[in-house]
Design a protein around this motif. Sequence first.
Motif, PDB file in Angstrom:
ATOM      1  N   GLN A 164       0.819  -1.207   0.000  1.00 37.94           N
ATOM      2  CA  GLN A 164       0.000   0.000   0.000  1.00 37.94           C
ATOM      3  C   GLN A 164       0.856   1.260   0.000  1.00 37.94           C
ATOM      4  OE1 GLN A 164      -2.572  -1.881   3.271  1.00 37.94           O
ATOM      5  NE2 GLN A 164      -4.009  -0.448   2.341  1.00 37.94           N
ATOM      6  N   SER A 165       2.096   1.120   0.443  1.00 34.59           N
ATOM      7  CA  SER A 165       3.004   2.267   0.454  1.00 34.59           C
ATOM      8  C   SER A 165       4.005   2.235  -0.696  1.00 34.59           C
ATOM      9  CB  SER A 165       3.755   2.307   1.790  1.00 34.59           C
ATOM     10  OG  SER A 165       4.386   1.055   2.050  1.00 34.59           O
ATOM     11  N   GLU A 197       0.113  -4.870   5.817  1.00 29.34           N
ATOM     12  CA  GLU A 197      -0.637  -4.137   4.808  1.00 29.34           C
ATOM     13  C   GLU A 197      -0.964  -5.073   3.655  1.00 29.34           C
ATOM     14  OE1 GLU A 197       2.123  -1.637   2.034  1.00 29.34           O
ATOM     15  OE2 GLU A 197       2.819  -1.300   4.094  1.00 29.34           O
ATOM     16  N   GLU A 198      -1.878  -4.647   2.789  1.00 32.28           N
ATOM     17  CA  GLU A 198      -2.230  -5.443   1.624  1.00 32.28           C
ATOM     18  C   GLU A 198      -1.056  -5.471   0.653  1.00 32.28           C
ATOM     19  OE1 GLU A 198      -4.860  -7.198   1.221  1.00 32.28           O
ATOM     20  OE2 GLU A 198      -6.152  -6.438   2.820  1.00 32.28           O
ATOM     21  N   LEU A 199      -0.811  -6.657   0.079  1.00 33.59           N
ATOM     22  CA  LEU A 199       0.328  -6.829  -0.811  1.00 33.59           C
ATOM     23  C   LEU A 199      -0.101  -7.469  -2.122  1.00 33.59           C
ATOM     24  CD1 LEU A 199       2.874  -8.354   1.741  1.00 33.59           C
ATOM     25  CD2 LEU A 199       2.670  -5.946   1.091  1.00 33.59           C
ATOM     26  N   ALA A 200       0.738  -7.297  -3.138  1.00 36.13           N
ATOM     27  CA  ALA A 200       0.589  -7.998  -4.413  1.00 36.13           C
ATOM     28  C   ALA A 200       1.946  -8.587  -4.782  1.00 36.13           C
ATOM     29  CB  ALA A 200       0.096  -7.057  -5.505  1.00 36.13           C
ATOM     30  N   LEU A 201       1.925  -9.821  -5.288  1.00 38.89           N
ATOM     31  CA  LEU A 201       3.159 -10.505  -5.676  1.00 38.89           C
ATOM     32  C   LEU A 201       3.232 -10.644  -7.186  1.00 38.89           C
ATOM     33  CD1 LEU A 201       3.199 -13.538  -3.187  1.00 38.89           C
ATOM     34  CD2 LEU A 201       4.114 -11.239  -2.820  1.00 38.89           C
ATOM     35  N   HIS A 202       4.414 -10.405  -7.734  1.00 34.72           N
ATOM     36  CA  HIS A 202       4.689 -10.685  -9.144  1.00 34.72           C
ATOM     37  C   HIS A 202       5.770 -11.767  -9.175  1.00 34.72           C
ATOM     38  CE1 HIS A 202       6.191  -9.227 -13.340  1.00 34.72           C
ATOM     39  NE2 HIS A 202       5.447 -10.302 -13.410  1.00 34.72           N
ATOM     40  N   VAL A 203       5.382 -12.961  -9.604  1.00 38.24           N
ATOM     41  CA  VAL A 203       6.300 -14.102  -9.628  1.00 38.24           C
ATOM     42  C   VAL A 203       6.793 -14.292 -11.055  1.00 38.24           C
ATOM     43  CG1 VAL A 203       6.588 -16.552  -9.110  1.00 38.24           C
ATOM     44  CG2 VAL A 203       5.012 -15.165  -7.736  1.00 38.24           C
ATOM     45  N   THR A 204       8.096 -14.142 -11.259  1.00 35.72           N
ATOM     46  CA  THR A 204       8.703 -14.264 -12.578  1.00 35.72           C
ATOM     47  C   THR A 204       9.666 -15.446 -12.580  1.00 35.72           C
ATOM     48  OG1 THR A 204       8.605 -11.862 -12.841  1.00 35.72           O
ATOM     49  CG2 THR A 204      10.005 -13.075 -14.365  1.00 35.72           C
ATOM     50  N   THR A 205       9.462 -16.380 -13.496  1.00 36.31           N
ATOM     51  CA  THR A 205      10.356 -17.524 -13.630  1.00 36.31           C
ATOM     52  C   THR A 205      11.523 -17.135 -14.514  1.00 36.31           C
ATOM     53  OG1 THR A 205       8.482 -19.040 -13.454  1.00 36.31           O
ATOM     54  CG2 THR A 205      10.545 -19.945 -14.285  1.00 36.31           C
ATOM     55  N   GLU A 206      12.729 -17.248 -13.973  1.00 35.61           N
ATOM     56  CA  GLU A 206      13.918 -16.833 -14.706  1.00 35.61           C
ATOM     57  C   GLU A 206      14.655 -18.006 -15.342  1.00 35.61           C
ATOM     58  OE1 GLU A 206      15.980 -14.838 -11.568  1.00 35.61           O
ATOM     59  OE2 GLU A 206      15.070 -12.898 -12.053  1.00 35.61           O
ATOM     60  N   LEU A 287      -7.919   7.432  -6.853  1.00 29.40           N
ATOM     61  CA  LEU A 287      -6.562   7.492  -7.387  1.00 29.40           C
ATOM     62  C   LEU A 287      -5.677   6.493  -6.643  1.00 29.40           C
ATOM     63  CD1 LEU A 287      -5.247   9.250  -9.617  1.00 29.40           C
ATOM     64  CD2 LEU A 287      -4.242  10.623  -7.773  1.00 29.40           C
ATOM     65  N   VAL A 288      -4.980   5.641  -7.399  1.00 34.44           N
ATOM     66  CA  VAL A 288      -4.057   4.661  -6.822  1.00 34.44           C
ATOM     67  C   VAL A 288      -2.648   5.035  -7.257  1.00 34.44           C
ATOM     68  CG1 VAL A 288      -3.427   2.232  -6.627  1.00 34.44           C
ATOM     69  CG2 VAL A 288      -5.832   2.881  -6.882  1.00 34.44           C
ATOM     70  N   ASP A 289      -1.746   5.176  -6.307  1.00 33.71           N
ATOM     71  CA  ASP A 289      -0.373   5.588  -6.592  1.00 33.71           C
ATOM     72  C   ASP A 289       0.361   4.564  -7.460  1.00 33.71           C
ATOM     73  OD1 ASP A 289      -0.669   7.903  -5.114  1.00 33.71           O
ATOM     74  OD2 ASP A 289       0.015   6.966  -3.240  1.00 33.71           O
ATOM     75  N   VAL A 293      -0.691  -0.713  -3.876  1.00 32.80           N
ATOM     76  CA  VAL A 293      -1.905  -1.509  -3.681  1.00 32.80           C
ATOM     77  C   VAL A 293      -2.908  -0.686  -2.886  1.00 32.80           C
ATOM     78  CG1 VAL A 293      -2.847  -3.643  -2.723  1.00 32.80           C
ATOM     79  CG2 VAL A 293      -0.553  -3.636  -3.732  1.00 32.80           C
ATOM     80  N   ARG A 294      -4.192  -0.847  -3.239  1.00 24.31           N
ATOM     81  CA  ARG A 294      -5.240  -0.160  -2.481  1.00 24.31           C
ATOM     82  C   ARG A 294      -6.409  -1.108  -2.262  1.00 24.31           C
ATOM     83  NH1 ARG A 294      -6.921   6.117  -2.653  1.00 24.31           N
ATOM     84  NH2 ARG A 294      -8.633   6.013  -1.150  1.00 24.31           N
TER      85      ARG A 294
END
Length: 447
Positions: A164-165, A197-206, A287-289, A293-294
């Motif tokens: 969120q930050s 806080e609320e989170l979002a994950l981006h999982v990238t396979t390398e 408005l979302v920065d 995350v919001r």
Amino acid sequence: MSRLAVVTAAVPVLAICAALLADADVQVEPVDRAPSEVPLARTDLVCPTGSEAGGVFIASDAGEAGEVQAVAGGRASEPRTVEVSPDRRVDLDDATRVSGVGALARGLVVQRWSTPGLRAVDCPATSSDQWFTGVGAGAEHTSVLELHNPDTGPATATITVLGQSGPVGAGGRLRGVSVAGGATVRLDLGSEIPKREELALHVTTERGRLAATVIDAFVPIGRGETTKEYLSGQREPATSQLLLGLPDGVDDPEVVVANTSDSASRVSLRLVTAEATFTPTELEEVLVDPASVRRFSITKLLRSDVAEGVLGIEVVSSQPATASFRGRVRGDLLSIVPAGPVTEATLVPVAHPGARLVLGGAETLGTVEVVSYDGRGREVGSKVVEIGPEAAVEVKVPGRAALLRVEPQDTSVEGALVLTNADGAAVVGLRELLREGLVPDVRPGLR
């Protein structure tokens, strides 16, 4: 040699070089080329960890009977041969990975279900990119990310976290995570990146291939029981996302949105019903920065008269974003994520009687045929429904149905199977079945 001789000799050489360069300019093609589609040779579908009270459903739309391999447990587990046939659901006590080869690689679907409460999720294939929105890493809300490697060689992944930050630093702990061949790595986010806080994950396979799944949990401090739910992944951010399949009687409903861009995003919510998709007049854009995350509490909205007959929520944003819906039904945790469009026939197992199918997101006017089969593969119901843009359709599933075959005609659709019982609710999104593989277009190039 005279100067005239040098000039005379140099002119043909320069002419030849110019001609070669001119030919090179004409023949050079763009470096990026689309991969070619070929018949799928192998499919690996990976399920998250289940509980003792639960199981795995397997079905195939390959059009012929055959065998698939199911593996339960860790690297030392021996694969089990499972017979599958058209229009019939196979029930297993447990499976971590189900693999099909040859003809049985195409049209394979696997679903995990478990208790307490009511949990169900479509078991995904490997992917180079996955987003999980609305995860937690605190004392009360925590999530576990599971990374499974179906191959014999090692694989690595990097997990980027948004909060969120803004972006969340993990001190390198989530970069280059190694997963041995045939193994599963479980990352407890509360231990890796403790954050309330609320989170979002981006999982990238390398490197290699990995399938990612998330188990979300709320742990009340003091008295109260821990509630868990499977959180499905989202392939890519978008500016319009459908969250279909809202059950009746949802408590504490929330929508979590992650702005994945580097610019501020205007976000609005639209209600989806059988008649129309619209924005309630009392709702304003938020408005979302950038890279943040919001969370939107929508309790008041869903309890209002304007939300009568609501079947889903559309999240509209000015920048690419990911989203999820979260709530509780009879105390059971519920999650809904965008499932993406389906253009061809797909299958979805039915874990409990009394289910309903919600369809929406049609690009043009079209129809959808829904055929129901019982546990023995016998047809117990068939219905063709009309569907169009800006509206949704609800289809009641026969009580004896164990498997649904959903086939759109003249349009693509999105859909979700809504499961409810005395213990709670779960929503399983329809997905496009894997039928084709991609082969990179590799050609000699100039350096």
